[in-house]
Scaffold this motif. Structure first.
Motif, PDB file in Angstrom:
ATOM      1  N   PRO A   9       0.824  -1.213   0.000  1.00 60.97           N
ATOM      2  CA  PRO A   9       0.000   0.000   0.000  1.00 60.97           C
ATOM      3  C   PRO A   9       0.857   1.261   0.000  1.00 60.97           C
ATOM      4  O   PRO A   9       1.969   1.271   0.533  1.00 60.97           O
ATOM      5  CB  PRO A   9      -0.775  -0.115   1.317  1.00 60.97           C
ATOM      6  N   VAL A  10       0.344   2.303  -0.602  1.00 56.66           N
ATOM      7  CA  VAL A  10       0.944   3.633  -0.523  1.00 56.66           C
ATOM      8  C   VAL A  10      -0.162   4.543  -0.004  1.00 56.66           C
ATOM      9  O   VAL A  10      -1.209   4.679  -0.652  1.00 56.66           O
ATOM     10  CB  VAL A  10       1.460   4.120  -1.903  1.00 56.66           C
ATOM     11  N   LYS A  11       0.061   5.110   1.158  1.00 61.22           N
ATOM     12  CA  LYS A  11      -0.964   5.909   1.820  1.00 61.22           C
ATOM     13  C   LYS A  11      -1.489   7.008   0.896  1.00 61.22           C
ATOM     14  O   LYS A  11      -0.720   7.774   0.321  1.00 61.22           O
ATOM     15  CB  LYS A  11      -0.408   6.516   3.097  1.00 61.22           C
ATOM     16  N   GLY A  12      -2.798   7.032   0.734  1.00 61.17           N
ATOM     17  CA  GLY A  12      -3.445   8.040  -0.088  1.00 61.17           C
ATOM     18  C   GLY A  12      -3.382   7.783  -1.586  1.00 61.17           C
ATOM     19  O   GLY A  12      -3.972   8.519  -2.361  1.00 61.17           O
ATOM     20  N   LYS A  13      -2.663   6.752  -2.010  1.00 59.36           N
ATOM     21  CA  LYS A  13      -2.506   6.468  -3.440  1.00 59.36           C
ATOM     22  C   LYS A  13      -3.154   5.144  -3.859  1.00 59.36           C
ATOM     23  O   LYS A  13      -3.527   4.971  -4.999  1.00 59.36           O
ATOM     24  CB  LYS A  13      -1.024   6.421  -3.815  1.00 59.36           C
ATOM     25  N   GLY A  14      -3.188   4.185  -2.946  1.00 59.20           N
ATOM     26  CA  GLY A  14      -3.753   2.887  -3.274  1.00 59.20           C
ATOM     27  C   GLY A  14      -2.753   1.763  -3.079  1.00 59.20           C
ATOM     28  O   GLY A  14      -1.741   1.908  -2.381  1.00 59.20           O
ATOM     29  N   ASN A  15      -3.032   0.646  -3.710  1.00 58.50           N
ATOM     30  CA  ASN A  15      -2.167  -0.532  -3.623  1.00 58.50           C
ATOM     31  C   ASN A  15      -1.460  -0.750  -4.954  1.00 58.50           C
ATOM     32  O   ASN A  15      -2.041  -0.518  -6.014  1.00 58.50           O
ATOM     33  CB  ASN A  15      -3.009  -1.769  -3.281  1.00 58.50           C
ATOM     34  N   PHE A  16      -0.212  -1.227  -4.867  1.00 59.18           N
ATOM     35  CA  PHE A  16       0.601  -1.418  -6.056  1.00 59.18           C
ATOM     36  C   PHE A  16       1.223  -2.805  -6.049  1.00 59.18           C
ATOM     37  O   PHE A  16       1.471  -3.385  -4.992  1.00 59.18           O
ATOM     38  CB  PHE A  16       1.703  -0.349  -6.112  1.00 59.18           C
ATOM     39  N   VAL A  17       1.496  -3.306  -7.244  1.00 60.77           N
ATOM     40  CA  VAL A  17       2.103  -4.626  -7.387  1.00 60.77           C
ATOM     41  C   VAL A  17       3.572  -4.550  -7.000  1.00 60.77           C
ATOM     42  O   VAL A  17       4.296  -3.664  -7.446  1.00 60.77           O
ATOM     43  CB  VAL A  17       1.956  -5.142  -8.843  1.00 60.77           C
ATOM     44  N   ALA A  18       3.993  -5.481  -6.160  1.00 57.14           N
ATOM     45  CA  ALA A  18       5.388  -5.539  -5.701  1.00 57.14           C
ATOM     46  C   ALA A  18       6.247  -6.264  -6.731  1.00 57.14           C
ATOM     47  O   ALA A  18       5.746  -6.953  -7.623  1.00 57.14           O
ATOM     48  CB  ALA A  18       5.451  -6.275  -4.362  1.00 57.14           C
ATOM     49  N   ASP A  19       7.560  -6.109  -6.590  1.00 61.82           N
ATOM     50  CA  ASP A  19       8.492  -6.885  -7.409  1.00 61.82           C
ATOM     51  C   ASP A  19       8.495  -8.302  -6.854  1.00 61.82           C
ATOM     52  O   ASP A  19       8.912  -8.537  -5.726  1.00 61.82           O
ATOM     53  CB  ASP A  19       9.893  -6.284  -7.343  1.00 61.82           C
ATOM     54  N   VAL A  20       8.015  -9.221  -7.642  1.00 59.87           N
ATOM     55  CA  VAL A  20       7.805 -10.588  -7.160  1.00 59.87           C
ATOM     56  C   VAL A  20       8.798 -11.581  -7.753  1.00 59.87           C
ATOM     57  O   VAL A  20       8.549 -12.774  -7.770  1.00 59.87           O
ATOM     58  CB  VAL A  20       6.355 -11.046  -7.429  1.00 59.87           C
ATOM     59  N   THR A  21       9.931 -11.092  -8.205  1.00 59.66           N
ATOM     60  CA  THR A  21      10.921 -11.955  -8.839  1.00 59.66           C
ATOM     61  C   THR A  21      11.305 -13.122  -7.947  1.00 59.66           C
ATOM     62  O   THR A  21      11.308 -14.279  -8.385  1.00 59.66           O
ATOM     63  CB  THR A  21      12.173 -11.148  -9.222  1.00 59.66           C
ATOM     64  N   GLU A  22      11.621 -12.837  -6.692  1.00 62.49           N
ATOM     65  CA  GLU A  22      12.022 -13.905  -5.769  1.00 62.49           C
ATOM     66  C   GLU A  22      10.859 -14.831  -5.445  1.00 62.49           C
ATOM     67  O   GLU A  22      11.034 -16.043  -5.321  1.00 62.49           O
ATOM     68  CB  GLU A  22      12.611 -13.317  -4.479  1.00 62.49           C
ATOM     69  N   ILE A  23       9.664 -14.265  -5.319  1.00 63.44           N
ATOM     70  CA  ILE A  23       8.481 -15.077  -5.037  1.00 63.44           C
ATOM     71  C   ILE A  23       8.198 -16.006  -6.218  1.00 63.44           C
ATOM     72  O   ILE A  23       7.878 -17.188  -6.037  1.00 63.44           O
ATOM     73  CB  ILE A  23       7.265 -14.178  -4.723  1.00 63.44           C
ATOM     74  N   GLN A  24       8.326 -15.467  -7.445  1.00 60.74           N
ATOM     75  CA  GLN A  24       8.130 -16.299  -8.642  1.00 60.74           C
ATOM     76  C   GLN A  24       9.146 -17.428  -8.687  1.00 60.74           C
ATOM     77  O   GLN A  24       8.808 -18.569  -9.003  1.00 60.74           O
ATOM     78  CB  GLN A  24       8.251 -15.447  -9.907  1.00 60.74           C
ATOM     79  N   LYS A  25      10.392 -17.101  -8.381  1.00 62.83           N
ATOM     80  CA  LYS A  25      11.456 -18.114  -8.408  1.00 62.83           C
ATOM     81  C   LYS A  25      11.150 -19.229  -7.420  1.00 62.83           C
ATOM     82  O   LYS A  25      11.221 -20.412  -7.765  1.00 62.83           O
ATOM     83  CB  LYS A  25      12.794 -17.454  -8.071  1.00 62.83           C
ATOM     84  N   LYS A  26      10.762 -18.865  -6.197  1.00 67.03           N
ATOM     85  CA  LYS A  26      10.442 -19.867  -5.187  1.00 67.03           C
ATOM     86  C   LYS A  26       9.213 -20.671  -5.593  1.00 67.03           C
ATOM     87  O   LYS A  26       9.173 -21.891  -5.426  1.00 67.03           O
ATOM     88  CB  LYS A  26      10.225 -19.229  -3.820  1.00 67.03           C
ATOM     89  N   ALA A  27       8.200 -20.004  -6.142  1.00 65.57           N
ATOM     90  CA  ALA A  27       6.979 -20.698  -6.566  1.00 65.57           C
ATOM     91  C   ALA A  27       7.289 -21.723  -7.655  1.00 65.57           C
ATOM     92  O   ALA A  27       6.757 -22.839  -7.645  1.00 65.57           O
ATOM     93  CB  ALA A  27       5.935 -19.694  -7.055  1.00 65.57           C
TER      94      ALA A  27
END
Length: 123
Positions: free
Chosen positions: A67-85
């Protein structure tokens, strides 16, 4: 973007979380992309905003969005999560193949199942 299955026994927030997780891990939603607002998603799906908020909270806890206060939610860099998945998938797939071999499932049948599944998913 998100379709709900009201025949599915899982809670709606889990379905939403799963759909967004797949979009993020497949790269459809790229790092830094802004997620749809909770209010907009709730209106589009005709559901309570708290349901969307809970799905977003699950995604945030898994490190997929931030989350970014007052701006909304944004997609994180998921490179490591993708690798583990992918590593987890490969390990699970190997176990599945070994189980199939132990049960006498032939290689041709396994490969046929993989091809059939790819065809179904790429329609």
């Amino acid at each position: 973007m998100i379709l709900l299955d009201y025949q599915d026994r899982r809670p709606i927030y889990e379905q939403i979380e799963e759909k967004f997780r797949m979009l993020i891990l497949r790269g459809v939603l790229a790092p830094g992309d802004r997620m749809p607002s909770v209010r907009r998603m709730a209106m589009e799906l005709s559901i309570n905003p708290n349901t969307i908020q809970r799905a977003y909270m699950e995604l945030e806890q898994k490190g997929l969005i931030y989350p970014v206060k007052g701006k909304g939610n944004f997609v994180a860099d998921v490179t490591e999560i993708q690798k583990k998945a992918r590593e987890d998938f490969c390990r699970d797939f190997q176990k599945l193949v070994k189980n199939g071999l132990e049960m006498g499932v032939k290689e041709e049948i396994m490969i046929g199942l993989i091809r059939e599944t790819y065809k179904e998913e790429n329609r």
